[in-house]
Motif scaffolding. Structure first.
Motif, PDB file in Angstrom:
ATOM      1  N   GLU A  40      25.910  27.373 -20.643  1.00 15.35           N
ATOM      2  CA  GLU A  40      25.686  28.287 -19.524  1.00 15.35           C
ATOM      3  C   GLU A  40      26.178  27.679 -18.221  1.00 15.35           C
ATOM      4  N   SER A  41      26.225  26.330 -18.159  1.00 15.43           N
ATOM      5  CA  SER A  41      26.693  25.635 -16.967  1.00 15.43           C
ATOM      6  C   SER A  41      27.346  24.328 -17.383  1.00 15.43           C
ATOM      7  N   VAL A  42      28.645  24.179 -17.088  1.00 16.62           N
ATOM      8  CA  VAL A  42      29.325  22.934 -17.401  1.00 16.62           C
ATOM      9  C   VAL A  42      28.740  21.788 -16.575  1.00 16.62           C
ATOM     10  N   GLU A  43      28.423  22.052 -15.315  1.00 14.01           N
ATOM     11  CA  GLU A  43      27.857  21.004 -14.461  1.00 14.01           C
ATOM     12  C   GLU A  43      26.539  20.474 -15.022  1.00 14.01           C
ATOM     13  N   GLU A  44      25.693  21.377 -15.494  1.00 11.57           N
ATOM     14  CA  GLU A  44      24.419  20.942 -16.069  1.00 11.57           C
ATOM     15  C   GLU A  44      24.646  20.151 -17.349  1.00 11.57           C
ATOM     16  N   ALA A  45      25.587  20.602 -18.179  1.00 15.46           N
ATOM     17  CA  ALA A  45      25.908  19.857 -19.395  1.00 15.46           C
ATOM     18  C   ALA A  45      26.419  18.465 -19.050  1.00 15.46           C
ATOM     19  N   ALA A  46      27.261  18.359 -18.011  1.00 15.05           N
ATOM     20  CA  ALA A  46      27.790  17.060 -17.593  1.00 15.05           C
ATOM     21  C   ALA A  46      26.665  16.130 -17.151  1.00 15.05           C
ATOM     22  N   ARG A  47      25.711  16.666 -16.395  1.00 17.05           N
ATOM     23  CA  ARG A  47      24.581  15.839 -15.953  1.00 17.05           C
ATOM     24  C   ARG A  47      23.780  15.330 -17.152  1.00 17.05           C
ATOM     25  N   PRO A  70      34.119  19.064 -14.771  1.00 17.85           N
ATOM     26  CA  PRO A  70      34.170  20.523 -14.853  1.00 17.85           C
ATOM     27  C   PRO A  70      35.426  21.078 -14.215  1.00 17.85           C
ATOM     28  N   THR A  71      36.171  21.852 -14.984  1.00 17.69           N
ATOM     29  CA  THR A  71      37.489  22.333 -14.564  1.00 17.69           C
ATOM     30  C   THR A  71      37.598  23.828 -14.796  1.00 17.69           C
ATOM     31  N   GLU A  72      38.083  24.531 -13.795  1.00 16.94           N
ATOM     32  CA  GLU A  72      38.272  25.972 -13.894  1.00 16.94           C
ATOM     33  C   GLU A  72      39.556  26.257 -14.663  1.00 16.94           C
ATOM     34  N   ILE A  73      39.476  27.125 -15.660  1.00 21.35           N
ATOM     35  CA  ILE A  73      40.647  27.539 -16.427  1.00 21.35           C
ATOM     36  C   ILE A  73      40.944  28.998 -16.068  1.00 21.35           C
ATOM     37  N   ALA A  74      41.509  29.171 -14.880  1.00 23.05           N
ATOM     38  CA  ALA A  74      41.853  30.503 -14.345  1.00 23.05           C
ATOM     39  C   ALA A  74      40.647  31.430 -14.452  1.00 23.05           C
ATOM     40  N   HIS A  75      40.889  32.648 -14.941  1.00 22.51           N
ATOM     41  CA  HIS A  75      39.833  33.646 -15.073  1.00 22.51           C
ATOM     42  C   HIS A  75      39.103  33.534 -16.403  1.00 22.51           C
ATOM     43  N   LEU A  76      39.517  32.571 -17.252  1.00 29.84           N
ATOM     44  CA  LEU A  76      39.007  32.501 -18.617  1.00 29.84           C
ATOM     45  C   LEU A  76      37.614  31.874 -18.696  1.00 29.84           C
ATOM     46  N   GLY A  77      37.414  30.760 -17.994  1.00 30.82           N
ATOM     47  CA  GLY A  77      36.136  30.063 -18.036  1.00 30.82           C
ATOM     48  C   GLY A  77      36.255  28.683 -17.427  1.00 30.82           C
ATOM     49  N   ARG A  78      35.235  27.861 -17.646  1.00 28.52           N
ATOM     50  CA  ARG A  78      35.210  26.481 -17.155  1.00 28.52           C
ATOM     51  C   ARG A  78      34.967  25.561 -18.341  1.00 28.52           C
ATOM     52  N   TRP A 120      32.193  24.648 -23.043  1.00 28.87           N
ATOM     53  CA  TRP A 120      32.883  25.821 -22.515  1.00 28.87           C
ATOM     54  C   TRP A 120      31.873  26.759 -21.874  1.00 28.87           C
ATOM     55  N   GLN A 121      32.103  27.056 -20.589  1.00 31.50           N
ATOM     56  CA  GLN A 121      31.302  28.043 -19.858  1.00 31.50           C
ATOM     57  C   GLN A 121      32.195  29.261 -19.624  1.00 31.50           C
ATOM     58  N   PRO A 122      31.897  30.390 -20.240  1.00 35.98           N
ATOM     59  CA  PRO A 122      32.844  31.511 -20.192  1.00 35.98           C
ATOM     60  C   PRO A 122      32.814  32.278 -18.878  1.00 35.98           C
TER      61      PRO A 122
END
Length: 269
Positions: free
Chosen positions: A92-99, A112-120, A135-137
């Motif tokens: 649900e959150s890449v940042e939270e998963a990273a922490r 955490p990296t943005e992949i255009a409109h696809l997700g993070r 993967w955060q969609p």
């Protein structure tokens, strides 16, 4: 017996929940050769996404370029290294998963990296150094097809020590570990999501995706004709007939023809 992990209808998006495997991609030393191999083995076709953060990224599909997605592929940074699959888990959150990864003792490989409109997305390694991604969609939930022939149906981790791995992934994804002998099934709630097996010299360490096939022996023969070598000959397991080959670029390809839905998870000893 444990139930099979996915029961999604073919050509429909899987009902992904936090902590479930949702995508995988291949880092290939020779993308053109990989397209030929997986096209011949699984009938995959592909199209190329051109996105700043991905360079050229191939998306594999079933039934033509407009068909449902099953996996992705990017060029391996170091072509002297063998090709390898990376498993992605829904977050649900890449940042939270990273922490959670860092707090549990893991390492951040790609922030955490943005992949255009696809997700993070973000990439990490666990306590033993085995890589995985989250993967955060935004618009793309994950693979359109799972748990059906020519698609991922399971994933498991080969690790040296079970208890640290159970603790680490429990902290990162909230998984519950259920032991049976020297193997572990991880669950998200009541749903089995992944397995843990002891590391040995028969298989590579780290996360290994399983691909469902209709006929395991025929799939192995096809793989050999396409240039693969047999790593584990076809044999019967509790969940079905199982085998593994190594593709022409060195990636481990695990295949299983299930006995039937609900009969059990792979036991790849």
């Amino acid at each position: 017996m444990e139930p099979t992990p996915y029961e999604a209808a073919p050509y429909e998006a899987a009902p992904y929940e936090p902590g479930t495997p949702c995508w995988l991609d291949l880092a290939s030393a020779d993308p053109a050769a990989s397209r030929r191999f997986y096209g011949g083995l699984f009938g995959w076709t592909s199209y190329t996404l051109t996105i700043d953060t991905l360079d050229d990224y191939d998306v594999f599909t079933l039934g033509g370029v407009n068909g449902p997605t099953v996996a992705g592929m990017q060029r391996l940074t170091d072509p002297s290294q063998p090709s390898v699959w990376t498993c992605y888990f829904y977050a649900e959150s890449v940042e939270e998963a990273a922490r959670r990864v860092v707090a549990a003792g893991g390492r951040e490989l790609l922030p955490p990296t943005e992949i255009a409109h696809l997700g993070r997305t973000g990439m990490y390694s666990d306590l033993e150094g085995w890589d995985f991604a989250v993967w955060q969609p935004h618009e793309v939930e994950g693979a359109d097809v799972v748990g059906r022939p020519a698609a991922m149906c399971w994933t498991e981790l080969a690790a040296y020590e079970a208890e640290p791995a159970e603790s680490f992934y429990g902290a990162v994804f909230g998984w519950d570990a259920v032991r049976h002998g020297d193997r572990t099934t991880w669950r998200a709630g009541r749903r089995p999501v992944a397995g843990l097996i002891p590391m040995d010299d028969k298989r590579p360490g780290g996360w290994i995706p399983f691909f469902q096939v209709a006929d395991c022996d025929a799939a192995v023969r096809d793989g050999v004709e396409l240039g693969a070598r047999v790593a584990v000959p076809p044999r019967d397991e509790a969940a079905g007939r199982f085998a593994a080959v190594v593709d022409p670029n060195g990636a481990w390809v695990t295949m299983i023809a299930p006995h039937g839905v609900g009969e059990g998870l792979p036991e790849s000893g």
